[in-house]
Design a protein around this motif. Structure first.
Motif, PDB file in Angstrom:
ATOM      1  N   SER A  92      44.092  65.180   1.710  1.00  0.00           N
ATOM      2  CA  SER A  92      45.506  64.839   1.888  1.00  0.00           C
ATOM      3  C   SER A  92      46.408  66.062   1.764  1.00  0.00           C
ATOM      4  CB  SER A  92      45.925  63.776   0.861  1.00  0.00           C
ATOM      5  OG  SER A  92      45.774  64.273  -0.464  1.00  0.00           O
ATOM      6  N   ASP A  93      45.906  67.138   1.137  1.00  0.00           N
ATOM      7  CA  ASP A  93      46.726  68.335   0.980  1.00  0.00           C
ATOM      8  C   ASP A  93      46.550  69.319   2.136  1.00  0.00           C
ATOM      9  OD1 ASP A  93      44.081  68.888   0.268  1.00  0.00           O
ATOM     10  OD2 ASP A  93      44.682  70.587  -0.986  1.00  0.00           O
ATOM     11  N   VAL A  94      45.688  68.985   3.094  1.00  0.00           N
ATOM     12  CA  VAL A  94      45.472  69.860   4.252  1.00  0.00           C
ATOM     13  C   VAL A  94      46.544  69.553   5.291  1.00  0.00           C
ATOM     14  CG1 VAL A  94      43.880  70.559   6.076  1.00  0.00           C
ATOM     15  CG2 VAL A  94      43.000  69.981   3.800  1.00  0.00           C
ATOM     16  N   ALA A  95      47.406  70.503   5.512  1.00  0.00           N
ATOM     17  CA  ALA A  95      48.529  70.287   6.440  1.00  0.00           C
ATOM     18  C   ALA A  95      48.025  70.062   7.860  1.00  0.00           C
ATOM     19  CB  ALA A  95      49.461  71.494   6.406  1.00  0.00           C
ATOM     20  N   GLY A  96      48.591  69.028   8.515  1.00  0.00           N
ATOM     21  CA  GLY A  96      48.282  68.765   9.914  1.00  0.00           C
ATOM     22  C   GLY A  96      47.024  67.955  10.163  1.00  0.00           C
ATOM     23  N   TYR A  97      46.266  67.625   9.096  1.00  0.00           N
ATOM     24  CA  TYR A  97      45.007  66.913   9.341  1.00  0.00           C
ATOM     25  C   TYR A  97      45.231  65.424   9.574  1.00  0.00           C
ATOM     26  CZ  TYR A  97      40.263  65.190   8.700  1.00  0.00           C
ATOM     27  OH  TYR A  97      39.048  64.572   8.888  1.00  0.00           O
ATOM     28  N   GLU A  98      46.139  64.822   8.826  1.00  0.00           N
ATOM     29  CA  GLU A  98      46.355  63.380   8.943  1.00  0.00           C
ATOM     30  C   GLU A  98      47.626  63.033   9.721  1.00  0.00           C
ATOM     31  OE1 GLU A  98      44.300  61.143   8.215  1.00  0.00           O
ATOM     32  OE2 GLU A  98      42.853  62.134   6.885  1.00  0.00           O
ATOM     33  N   ASP A  99      48.530  63.999   9.891  1.00  0.00           N
ATOM     34  CA  ASP A  99      49.785  63.652  10.561  1.00  0.00           C
ATOM     35  C   ASP A  99      49.586  63.555  12.080  1.00  0.00           C
ATOM     36  OD1 ASP A  99      50.016  66.154  11.882  1.00  0.00           O
ATOM     37  OD2 ASP A  99      51.025  67.030  10.156  1.00  0.00           O
ATOM     38  N   ARG A 100      50.586  63.042  12.751  1.00  0.00           N
ATOM     39  CA  ARG A 100      50.525  62.843  14.201  1.00  0.00           C
ATOM     40  C   ARG A 100      51.532  63.724  14.933  1.00  0.00           C
ATOM     41  NH1 ARG A 100      45.640  61.336  14.531  1.00  0.00           N
ATOM     42  NH2 ARG A 100      45.147  59.428  13.390  1.00  0.00           N
ATOM     43  N   GLY A 101      51.809  64.878  14.357  1.00  0.00           N
ATOM     44  CA  GLY A 101      52.756  65.777  15.008  1.00  0.00           C
ATOM     45  C   GLY A 101      52.194  66.373  16.288  1.00  0.00           C
ATOM     46  N   ASN A 102      53.078  66.896  17.110  1.00  0.00           N
ATOM     47  CA  ASN A 102      52.671  67.491  18.380  1.00  0.00           C
ATOM     48  C   ASN A 102      51.916  68.793  18.131  1.00  0.00           C
ATOM     49  OD1 ASN A 102      53.920  65.440  19.899  1.00  0.00           O
ATOM     50  ND2 ASN A 102      55.910  66.498  19.775  1.00  0.00           N
ATOM     51  N   PRO A 103      50.769  68.953  18.788  1.00  0.00           N
ATOM     52  CA  PRO A 103      49.992  70.176  18.585  1.00  0.00           C
ATOM     53  C   PRO A 103      50.568  71.344  19.366  1.00  0.00           C
ATOM     54  CG  PRO A 103      48.878  68.775  20.177  1.00  0.00           C
ATOM     55  CD  PRO A 103      50.085  68.000  19.695  1.00  0.00           C
ATOM     56  N   LYS A 104      50.268  72.528  18.894  1.00  0.00           N
ATOM     57  CA  LYS A 104      50.642  73.750  19.577  1.00  0.00           C
ATOM     58  C   LYS A 104      49.406  74.334  20.241  1.00  0.00           C
ATOM     59  CE  LYS A 104      52.690  78.319  18.709  1.00  0.00           C
ATOM     60  NZ  LYS A 104      53.318  79.193  17.683  1.00  0.00           N
ATOM     61  N   ASP A 105      49.527  74.778  21.469  1.00  0.00           N
ATOM     62  CA  ASP A 105      48.408  75.359  22.188  1.00  0.00           C
ATOM     63  C   ASP A 105      48.193  76.785  21.687  1.00  0.00           C
ATOM     64  OD1 ASP A 105      46.518  76.350  23.967  1.00  0.00           O
ATOM     65  OD2 ASP A 105      47.386  75.319  25.699  1.00  0.00           O
ATOM     66  N   LEU A 106      47.224  76.963  20.809  1.00  0.00           N
ATOM     67  CA  LEU A 106      47.004  78.277  20.208  1.00  0.00           C
ATOM     68  C   LEU A 106      46.470  79.278  21.227  1.00  0.00           C
ATOM     69  CD1 LEU A 106      45.474  77.351  16.725  1.00  0.00           C
ATOM     70  CD2 LEU A 106      47.863  77.319  17.506  1.00  0.00           C
ATOM     71  N   THR A 107      45.646  78.804  22.149  1.00  0.00           N
ATOM     72  CA  THR A 107      45.109  79.704  23.177  1.00  0.00           C
ATOM     73  C   THR A 107      46.224  80.263  24.042  1.00  0.00           C
ATOM     74  OG1 THR A 107      43.031  78.443  23.213  1.00  0.00           O
ATOM     75  CG2 THR A 107      43.485  79.896  25.071  1.00  0.00           C
ATOM     76  N   LEU A 108      47.140  79.413  24.454  1.00  0.00           N
ATOM     77  CA  LEU A 108      48.272  79.865  25.269  1.00  0.00           C
ATOM     78  C   LEU A 108      49.158  80.806  24.467  1.00  0.00           C
ATOM     79  CD1 LEU A 108      49.867  79.709  27.904  1.00  0.00           C
ATOM     80  CD2 LEU A 108      51.033  77.663  26.972  1.00  0.00           C
ATOM     81  N   ALA A 109      49.323  80.537  23.174  1.00  0.00           N
ATOM     82  CA  ALA A 109      50.164  81.397  22.340  1.00  0.00           C
ATOM     83  C   ALA A 109      49.578  82.803  22.238  1.00  0.00           C
ATOM     84  CB  ALA A 109      50.314  80.781  20.954  1.00  0.00           C
ATOM     85  N   ILE A 110      48.257  82.911  22.151  1.00  0.00           N
ATOM     86  CA  ILE A 110      47.619  84.229  22.093  1.00  0.00           C
ATOM     87  C   ILE A 110      47.791  84.959  23.423  1.00  0.00           C
ATOM     88  CG2 ILE A 110      45.389  85.411  21.916  1.00  0.00           C
ATOM     89  CD1 ILE A 110      44.553  83.461  19.827  1.00  0.00           C
ATOM     90  N   LYS A 111      47.661  84.228  24.513  1.00  0.00           N
ATOM     91  CA  LYS A 111      47.880  84.848  25.831  1.00  0.00           C
ATOM     92  C   LYS A 111      49.283  85.429  25.935  1.00  0.00           C
ATOM     93  CE  LYS A 111      44.727  82.045  28.663  1.00  0.00           C
ATOM     94  NZ  LYS A 111      44.651  81.038  29.759  1.00  0.00           N
ATOM     95  N   ASN A 112      50.265  84.655  25.506  1.00  0.00           N
ATOM     96  CA  ASN A 112      51.654  85.086  25.611  1.00  0.00           C
ATOM     97  C   ASN A 112      51.970  86.237  24.651  1.00  0.00           C
ATOM     98  OD1 ASN A 112      52.103  83.105  27.554  1.00  0.00           O
ATOM     99  ND2 ASN A 112      52.833  81.606  26.036  1.00  0.00           N
TER     100      ASN A 112
END
Length: 275
Positions: A92-112
């Motif tokens: 429950s203390d791991v951020a982003g594991y249980e929530d339903r927030g919009n994901p960020k495309d990490l691969t695209l972020a590295i490209k940019n």
């Protein structure tokens, strides 16, 4: 002759009537020991055998009790370890594991980023894994369990990769491996080394490699997860390729004071993440 025979018979009769029998006879046949410290044979206090009850150590087998206690301690310790292995980590203390927030495309972020330094929060990493990672339980364990999710908990200096499985319908079981990175020179070429270690050593000397449930395990026992991690890297081939291309070196900081943990990708030259 008749008199001697009669006397011999009388002596034998006395021996048979004696409470000590022939055990108190001397080496000479027919001669009976009668000197008991001056007491008369008919006295009640002439001979009173002392009963030897023995000490506590002779009446109780101390080594048997000690071995039984050691066996019970060992059995109890093993049972406790098994129970702890089946107790899952609290995610429950791991951020982003249980929530339903919009994901960020990490691969695209590295490209940019174009090779510049870039960082991702713990929540961004876990939401990206949630939407892109497709795990499949294999082996005999697949008969009783199925995959539930993959989580990353960031610590200072290393990342904890946690595999969350579900047995039956609701019983969770977690397996975690600690990942740390270090720069090294191989034949004059800089590379990035990945180690299965992180956190406080076990027993003050054994490098901690991860956890099964709540039980910490040494580094060498986590080598069994290397094939699974290699498969995971192959699933994110483009992401890994970009990291290698720009020579990124990851640094991790844990969440503190309400601020999420972060992974910084610091550019270096000729770094090979696959080694």
């Amino acid at each position: 002759m008749l008199e001697n025979t009669r006397r011999t018979k009388n002596r034998r009769s006395e021996d048979q009537d004696s409470p000590w029998g022939s055990l108190l006879q001397s080496g000479n046949e027919g001669e009976v020991m009668t000197d008991f410290g001056g007491e008369d044979e008919g006295s009640e206090s002439a001979i009173v055998p002392e009963r030897d009850n023995g000490s506590v150590f002779t009446r109780i087998n101390v080594w048997s009790i000690l071995s039984t206690l050691l066996f019970l301690l060992f059995t109890g310790g093993m049972a406790y370890a098994v129970v702890q292995m089946w107790r899952p980590q609290d995610l429950s203390d791991v951020a982003g594991y249980e929530d339903r927030g919009n994901p960020k495309d990490l691969t695209l972020a590295i490209k940019n980023a174009g090779g510049a330094e870039i960082s991702f929060s713990e929540g961004e990493i876990n939401r990206y894994l949630r939407d892109t990672c497709r795990m499949r339980q294999g082996g005999i364990f697949s008969l009783v369990a199925h995959e539930h999710g993959l989580a990353v908990r960031l610590h200072d200096g290393y990342a904890e990769l946690i595999i969350d499985r579900v047995l039956s319908t609701h019983l969770h079981q977690t397996t975690a491996v600690n990942l740390s990175f270090a720069r090294e020179q191989v034949h004059g070429t800089p590379r990035l080394r990945v180690d299965f270690r992180g956190g406080e050593p076990l027993l003050n000397s054994l490098p901690r490699g991860g956890k099964i449930g709540q039980v910490g395990l040494p580094q060498r026992y986590m080598e069994m997860l290397r094939p699974a991690l290699r498969t995971l890297m192959e699933s994110y081939a483009e992401f890994v390729s970009l990291v290698q291309q720009h020579g990124y070196y990851p640094e991790f900081t844990r969440s503190r004071n309400g601020v999420e943990g972060h992974m910084r990708l610091i550019p270096t030259q000729n770094t090979d993440l696959s080694k």
